[in-house]
Design an enzyme around this catalytic site. Structure first.
Site, mmCIF file in Angstrom:
data_model
loop_
_atom_site.group_PDB
_atom_site.id
_atom_site.type_symbol
_atom_site.label_atom_id
_atom_site.label_comp_id
_atom_site.label_asym_id
_atom_site.label_seq_id
_atom_site.Cartn_x
_atom_site.Cartn_y
_atom_site.Cartn_z
ATOM 1 N N CYS A 3 0.810 -1.226 0.000
ATOM 2 C CA CYS A 3 0.000 0.000 0.000
ATOM 3 C C CYS A 3 0.842 1.275 0.000
ATOM 4 O O CYS A 3 0.654 2.163 -0.839
ATOM 5 C CB CYS A 3 -0.994 -0.003 1.162
ATOM 6 S SG CYS A 3 -0.270 0.175 2.804
ATOM 7 N N HIS A 29 -2.728 1.401 6.737
ATOM 8 C CA HIS A 29 -3.086 1.319 5.316
ATOM 9 C C HIS A 29 -3.267 2.715 4.739
ATOM 10 O O HIS A 29 -3.763 3.623 5.405
ATOM 11 C CB HIS A 29 -4.370 0.521 5.127
ATOM 12 C CG HIS A 29 -4.639 0.183 3.693
ATOM 13 N ND1 HIS A 29 -3.897 -0.734 2.983
ATOM 14 C CD2 HIS A 29 -5.561 0.672 2.813
ATOM 15 C CE1 HIS A 29 -4.358 -0.820 1.749
ATOM 16 N NE2 HIS A 29 -5.364 0.026 1.617
ATOM 17 N N HIS A 38 -5.832 2.132 -4.455
ATOM 18 C CA HIS A 38 -4.872 1.585 -3.500
ATOM 19 C C HIS A 38 -4.445 0.164 -3.879
ATOM 20 O O HIS A 38 -5.019 -0.466 -4.767
ATOM 21 C CB HIS A 38 -5.467 1.582 -2.086
ATOM 22 C CG HIS A 38 -6.599 0.601 -1.899
ATOM 23 N ND1 HIS A 38 -6.838 -0.058 -0.710
ATOM 24 C CD2 HIS A 38 -7.566 0.155 -2.751
ATOM 25 C CE1 HIS A 38 -7.894 -0.848 -0.837
ATOM 26 N NE2 HIS A 38 -8.358 -0.745 -2.057
#
Length: 343
Positions: A258, A307, A319
């Site tokens: 990420c 994240h 993402h």
């Protein structure tokens, strides 16, 4: 004379308790023997557990990325310090050679100055203290000795700093190995769960994941939102990575985790941001209202900030989700939003 009393008979209560306990044991034993084996979890239960393991693996991955980044910085700092120490030692040797030449010249002209002899056989700090009292140094000797003294102090400080950083590097490498092992353990557990599924169940989950990625990446409505400036350029770079697989520790150009995606995307726009999601959370101005987000802003998810994605407009984020998935769009509400970050 020996006693010949009859042995005491067990009471009815005691016999009843023993009999009841024995009967219960028999019933329990029979039930255990006849109990059906625990049922195998269905594919949806497996999917839920696997997703949880993937999330935990991502948490560990961000720590792993942080340890890697710290290791790289320490290695550069240590290399620079070692170079400085090496150059400093050469300069110190030249200064000492100069004092030795001065002593040789004095010897040829009538003997070594007692103060120089004292220097050559003792610590410069101690020598300067004593020599100043003796008042036997020339201005040139004083200047040379002060340079030696300063260089020695500088070298000692740099060596101590390098030693401390080497220890920090060893600790960081140990942390790196620990986090890597943790990530691999989580992913291994997830794979074991997936291996309990039949080939048909695995295919069904894979198809479902693929359909989700296709819907998210090809049919998402971004509205009229357009990125501008460096943020817009970073978002455009990330769009070019759609479909790239998630790989822990990867930062492009063909696979990403990420924060690897977001740091890579901004690098394509000529902007350097930290490597990990936690550090990226502090890399700019925080935006707590989703309505104020602009395309290209970082979006931080989960309470521990493990994240991150890029805001895509119209309530969407672009993402790299987790192991087994690819870079794609996702509704921002699918994850616990914390805040945005404008770089």
């Amino acid at each position: 004379m020996a006693s010949h009393r009859r042995p005491k008979q067990p009471s009815r209560t005691r016999v009843t308790v023993l009999t009841t306990a024995a009967a219960a044991a028999v019933v329990l034993s029979a039930n255990a023997a006849n109990a059906a084996p625990s049922e195998k979890p269905n594919k949806d239960e497996v999917k839920t557990k696997v997703d949880k393991l993937y999330e935990e693996a991502e948490q560990a991955t961000e720590k792993l990325d942080g340890a890697k980044e710290k290791q790289q910085k320490l290695q550069k700092q240590i290399s620079a310090l070692q170079d400085n120490v090496a150059r400093g030692q050469e300069e110190l040797n030249e200064l000492r050679d100069g004092l030795g030449s001065m002593a040789s010249a004095q010897y040829r002209t009538g003997g070594i100055d007692p103060s120089v002899a004292l220097f050559l056989s003792s610590d410069p700090d101690d020598f300067l203290d004593k020599a100043s009292a003796m008042d036997q140094l020339s201005a040139q000797q004083v200047e040379s000795l002060k340079k030696v003294q300063g260089k020695q102090r500088s070298l000692a400080q740099q060596r101590a700093e390098a030693s401390a950083k080497l220890k920090d590097l060893a600790d960081t490498r140990a942390e790196l190995a620990k986090k890597k092992k943790e990530v691999q353990s989580k992913l291994g557990s997830a794979q074991k769960l997936l291996n309990t599924l039949t080939a048909q169940e695995k295919a069904a989950l894979a198809t479902k994941e693929q359909e989700r990625a296709t819907r998210a990446s090809e049919r998402v409505d971004l509205g009229n939102s357009k990125g501008s400036g460096r943020a817009g350029a970073a978002f455009a770079a990330a769009q070019g990575a759609i479909g790239s697989p998630y790989v822990y520790g990867a930062s492009g150009p063909s696979s990403f985790d990420c924060s690897g995606l977001t740091s890579w995307a901004y690098a394509q726009a000529g902007v350097t941001i930290p490597r990990t999601s936690e550090a990226q959370a502090n890399a700019g101005t925080r935006i707590y209202s989703q309505g104020d987000l602009q395309v290209g802003d970082l979006v931080i998810f989960y309470g521990d900030q493990h994240h991150v994605g890029l805001y895509a407009g119209n309530g969407q984020v672009l993402h790299a989700p987790h192991t087994g998935a690819v870079v794609r769009y996702e509704a921002i509400g699918n994850m616990p939003f914390q805040f945005g970050v404008r770089i």
